[in-house]
Design a protein around this motif. Structure first.
Motif, mmCIF file in Angstrom:
data_model
loop_
_atom_site.group_PDB
_atom_site.id
_atom_site.type_symbol
_atom_site.label_atom_id
_atom_site.label_comp_id
_atom_site.label_asym_id
_atom_site.label_seq_id
_atom_site.Cartn_x
_atom_site.Cartn_y
_atom_site.Cartn_z
ATOM 1 N N ARG A 65 0.832 -1.204 0.000
ATOM 2 C CA ARG A 65 0.000 0.000 0.000
ATOM 3 C C ARG A 65 0.866 1.253 0.000
ATOM 4 N NH1 ARG A 65 -3.109 -2.906 3.855
ATOM 5 N NH2 ARG A 65 -2.215 -1.652 5.538
ATOM 6 N N VAL A 66 1.940 1.236 0.776
ATOM 7 C CA VAL A 66 2.858 2.381 0.799
ATOM 8 C C VAL A 66 3.472 2.585 -0.582
ATOM 9 C CG1 VAL A 66 5.016 3.254 1.733
ATOM 10 C CG2 VAL A 66 3.356 2.182 3.259
ATOM 11 N N GLU A 67 3.904 1.495 -1.213
ATOM 12 C CA GLU A 67 4.526 1.602 -2.525
ATOM 13 C C GLU A 67 3.546 2.154 -3.555
ATOM 14 O OE1 GLU A 67 6.019 -2.276 -3.339
ATOM 15 O OE2 GLU A 67 7.863 -1.976 -2.170
ATOM 16 N N ARG A 68 2.282 1.731 -3.479
ATOM 17 C CA ARG A 68 1.289 2.239 -4.428
ATOM 18 C C ARG A 68 1.037 3.732 -4.200
ATOM 19 N NH1 ARG A 68 -1.219 -2.890 -3.513
ATOM 20 N NH2 ARG A 68 -2.588 -1.987 -1.924
ATOM 21 N N ALA A 69 0.989 4.155 -2.931
ATOM 22 C CA ALA A 69 0.753 5.574 -2.635
ATOM 23 C C ALA A 69 1.903 6.435 -3.129
ATOM 24 C CB ALA A 69 0.559 5.763 -1.121
ATOM 25 N N VAL A 70 3.135 5.994 -2.865
ATOM 26 C CA VAL A 70 4.290 6.762 -3.321
ATOM 27 C C VAL A 70 4.357 6.766 -4.848
ATOM 28 C CG1 VAL A 70 6.797 6.958 -3.241
ATOM 29 C CG2 VAL A 70 5.551 6.294 -1.193
ATOM 30 N N ALA A 71 3.964 5.659 -5.462
ATOM 31 C CA ALA A 71 3.974 5.582 -6.919
ATOM 32 C C ALA A 71 3.038 6.613 -7.525
ATOM 33 C CB ALA A 71 3.575 4.184 -7.369
ATOM 34 N N ARG A 72 1.878 6.853 -6.889
ATOM 35 C CA ARG A 72 0.953 7.865 -7.409
ATOM 36 C C ARG A 72 1.549 9.266 -7.259
ATOM 37 N NH1 ARG A 72 -2.620 4.100 -4.935
ATOM 38 N NH2 ARG A 72 -3.964 3.092 -6.487
ATOM 39 N N VAL A 73 2.274 9.493 -6.170
ATOM 40 C CA VAL A 73 2.949 10.779 -6.008
ATOM 41 C C VAL A 73 3.998 10.962 -7.103
ATOM 42 C CG1 VAL A 73 4.420 12.152 -4.488
ATOM 43 C CG2 VAL A 73 2.532 10.841 -3.526
ATOM 44 N N GLN A 74 4.741 9.893 -7.414
ATOM 45 C CA GLN A 74 5.733 9.969 -8.485
ATOM 46 C C GLN A 74 5.064 10.269 -9.822
ATOM 47 O OE1 GLN A 74 7.723 6.142 -7.924
ATOM 48 N NE2 GLN A 74 9.625 7.224 -7.465
ATOM 49 N N ALA A 75 3.899 9.686 -10.063
ATOM 50 C CA ALA A 75 3.211 9.922 -11.330
ATOM 51 C C ALA A 75 2.802 11.380 -11.472
ATOM 52 C CB ALA A 75 1.978 9.019 -11.424
ATOM 53 N N ILE A 76 2.516 12.040 -10.344
ATOM 54 C CA ILE A 76 2.082 13.438 -10.391
ATOM 55 C C ILE A 76 3.260 14.393 -10.377
ATOM 56 C CG2 ILE A 76 0.764 15.209 -9.154
ATOM 57 C CD1 ILE A 76 -0.986 12.935 -8.040
ATOM 58 N N LEU A 77 4.216 14.170 -9.484
ATOM 59 C CA LEU A 77 5.309 15.121 -9.265
ATOM 60 C C LEU A 77 6.599 14.756 -9.982
ATOM 61 C CD1 LEU A 77 4.841 15.804 -5.443
ATOM 62 C CD2 LEU A 77 3.879 17.056 -7.377
ATOM 63 N N GLY A 78 6.699 13.538 -10.502
ATOM 64 C CA GLY A 78 7.931 13.115 -11.157
ATOM 65 C C GLY A 78 8.664 12.063 -10.352
ATOM 66 N N HIS A 79 9.505 11.318 -11.048
ATOM 67 C CA HIS A 79 10.186 10.179 -10.427
ATOM 68 C C HIS A 79 11.075 10.597 -9.271
ATOM 69 C CE1 HIS A 79 12.185 6.311 -10.102
ATOM 70 N NE2 HIS A 79 13.353 6.888 -10.266
ATOM 71 N N ALA A 80 11.738 11.754 -9.375
ATOM 72 C CA ALA A 80 12.725 12.151 -8.366
ATOM 73 C C ALA A 80 12.114 12.932 -7.210
ATOM 74 C CB ALA A 80 13.837 12.983 -9.013
ATOM 75 N N ALA A 81 10.778 13.142 -7.193
ATOM 76 C CA ALA A 81 10.181 13.968 -6.139
ATOM 77 C C ALA A 81 10.194 13.272 -4.776
ATOM 78 C CB ALA A 81 8.767 14.382 -6.534
ATOM 79 N N PRO A 82 9.566 12.104 -4.607
ATOM 80 C CA PRO A 82 9.659 11.432 -3.300
ATOM 81 C C PRO A 82 10.993 10.703 -3.169
ATOM 82 C CG PRO A 82 8.208 10.188 -4.758
ATOM 83 C CD PRO A 82 8.667 11.386 -5.522
ATOM 84 N N VAL A 83 11.672 10.903 -2.066
ATOM 85 C CA VAL A 83 12.996 10.308 -1.887
ATOM 86 C C VAL A 83 13.055 9.570 -0.559
ATOM 87 C CG1 VAL A 83 14.156 12.069 -3.274
ATOM 88 C CG2 VAL A 83 13.959 12.389 -0.802
ATOM 89 N N THR A 84 13.965 8.631 -0.479
ATOM 90 C CA THR A 84 14.320 8.017 0.792
ATOM 91 C C THR A 84 15.667 8.579 1.220
ATOM 92 O OG1 THR A 84 15.346 6.152 -0.359
ATOM 93 C CG2 THR A 84 13.052 5.910 0.315
#
Length: 520
Positions: free
Chosen positions: A365-384
């Protein structure tokens, strides 16, 4: 080597590939194709240089270098943040120009594309005429181009740096002199270096079975590439199985954004279908159909196996590249179908789960949520974020886009010049330029003997000046003194100011920066 083994490796030998490379493409994208000779320009991503103009490279700037180090070395250096979307948009006419010469074209990344050389060479009268026509096609689109041809995509990419055509069967010999860092990731290449295996030729000479035992799956893939083979043997598509996925829209879309948002779910469906068949893909074709019956397609490749995030990102790049073309023109009526077709199928390498992986459903579920953020803001937006070895507080924080492998950096020392505990509690993403003045208003300087010339009395911050009540230091730091291109001398100073804060300052090239706040 037995006859059977030789036959299997011959069958697995990488096919001839042509790679066309447009140098400094990120620079071309940020300048809109209007670069002038002698312009000192670099493109940065997460604080490190990813590309530079020819003039900047001649001045000593290198890929991977920190921005502040390059600016201290080259005054007047123009710094631009990377624009990946612009890179894809501007590259589409170049891909069209080369695509007119070959029936099949793959975009590796904006600025680099590949075509299978065998069929195209036969059609155009040989590899040399084909290479010349590709160069002419790219130059007619207004860009410099270098072409390399070799057995396998990796060898062809390296050959493109010098515009070389490697004879058939000679890729292993061509690769032998290159350092292992060209094929292996940072962790593997560092291990090989510590074992004394510095070149691909030395690595390729190892027995394949020993490499598999010692270095695992990544080592096997790099070892195969070093020997001029495919990294992973391609497998046949299961008979009677259609692995492509598509999304049909109830109403035609005239904009790329809503389709790009839907692409993430489509990429997940694609990988679910591949996983069910025990497969993964190295290439994916992005195809759209319009209301008037017309269609457009483009093949994208990834250096490794395409993940869900990598597929979604490439779909977004391609849709935005088509945004200003007939695909989204009113005469076409808008896009009604988005289709993803996997190609270059390989056995799924899988993922080994540990006992500490915990609740897999929650993780998904976490991976799917972050994936949607990446789809909106770009691949490099959410980081670890991960702590690693380093001297400066900012150097110890490694930010990695979600889903990518963390950069390998040793935590253990020694790190001469590293500040002792406690560390600053707040560290800016990039050091903030400040001024440190003495009682007479002159800039405080640090001599070559690391002595402060002038007593710090006032600190000029972006929000205003504040009095310095106490200070300690400076402490010297000299990095990579053995390499003139990346060597750096720094001095750090701790100060307390009138509003009660304790701050960490550093000076490099005579310029003061705020590196951290101790938040006392």
């Amino acid at each position: 080597m037995t006859t059977d083994t030789a036959d299997r490796e011959s069958a697995a030998a990488a096919p001839r590939a042509l790679v066309a490379w447009v140098p400094d493409w990120p620079v071309t994208a940020v300048l809109g194709g209007d670069a002038e000779p002698g312009q000192l320009v670099v493109v940065v991503e997460r604080g490190r240089i990813v590309a530079g103009s020819s003039a900047a490279r001649a001045a000593g700037v290198r890929r991977g270098q920190k921005v502040r180090s390059a600016q201290a070395m080259v005054p007047g250096l123009a710094v631009h943040e990377r624009r990946v979307d612009d890179e894809a948009n501007l590259f589409e006419p170049v891909a069209d120009a080369v695509g007119a010469l070959a029936a099949r074209l793959e975009v590796l990344r904006p600025g680099v594309l590949a075509v299978p050389a065998a069929g195209a060479a036969r059609f155009h009268g040989g590899e040399h005429p084909l290479a010349e026509k590709v160069v002419d096609a790219v130059e007619s689109a207004g860009h410099e181009c270098r072409v390399g041809i070799a057995d396998g995509l990796v060898a062809a990419q390296l050959a493109a740096r010098t515009g070389l055509i490697v004879p058939a069967g000679e890729s292993a010999r061509f690769l032998a002199s290159f350092p292992v860092t060209e094929l292996a990731d940072a962790k593997l290449s560092g291990l090989l270096g510590r074992l004394g295996l510095l070149t691909l030729g030395q690595f390729a000479a190892l027995p394949a079975a020993s490499v598999a035992d010692r270095f695992g799956t990544p080592g096997v893939a790099a070892h195969r590439l070093a020997r001029g083979l495919e990294a992973r043997p391609v497998v046949a598509r299961p008979p009677g199985v259609d692995l492509s996925v598509e999304e049909r829209f109830e109403q035609p879309y005239m904009l790329a954004e809503p389709i790009a948002f839907a692409a993430r779910g489509l990429a997940e469906r694609l990988h679910a279908a591949l996983a069910k068949a025990g497969l993964a893909c190295e290439r994916v074709e992005v195809e759209v159909e319009c209301a008037d019956g017309s269609s457009a397609a483009r093949m994208w490749r990834h250096e490794g196996v395409l993940s869900v995030g990598a597929v979604a990102e490439r779909v977004r790049w391609q849709l935005q590249a088509w945004q200003h073309r007939r695909v989204f023109d009113e005469t076409a009526g808008g896009v009604v179908v988005l289709r993803l077709v996997p190609d270059g199928l390989v056995r799924d390498p899988g993922r080994q789960l540990s006992l500490a992986d915990g609740d897999q459903e929650a993780t998904a579920r976490v991976e799917r949520a972050v994936a949607r953020v990446q789809a909106i803001l770009g691949h490099a937006a959410p980081v670890t974020v991960e702590l690693a070895g380093g001297r400066a507080p900012g150097d110890r924080v490694v930010r990695t886009p979600w889903g990518d492998a963390h950069q390998e950096r040793r935590e253990d020392g020694p790190w001469p010049g590293r500040l002792p505990a406690p560390s600053p509690t707040r560290v800016p993403a990039e050091p903030v330029p400040v001024r440190l003045l003495d009682p007479d208003g002159r800039e405080v300087e640090v001599t070559a003997r690391t002595e402060a010339r002038g007593r710090p009395a006032r600190l000029v911050l972006p929000e205003g000046a504040v009095a310095v009540t106490a200070w300690a230091g400076p402490w010297p730091e000299q990095e990579r003194w053995w390499d003139p291109e990346s060597a750096r001398r720094t001095a750090r100073l701790q100060v307390t100011v009138a509003d009660g804060r304790a701050l960490l300052l550093s000076v490099i090239g005579g310029r003061w920066r705020l590196e951290g706040d101790y938040d006392t």
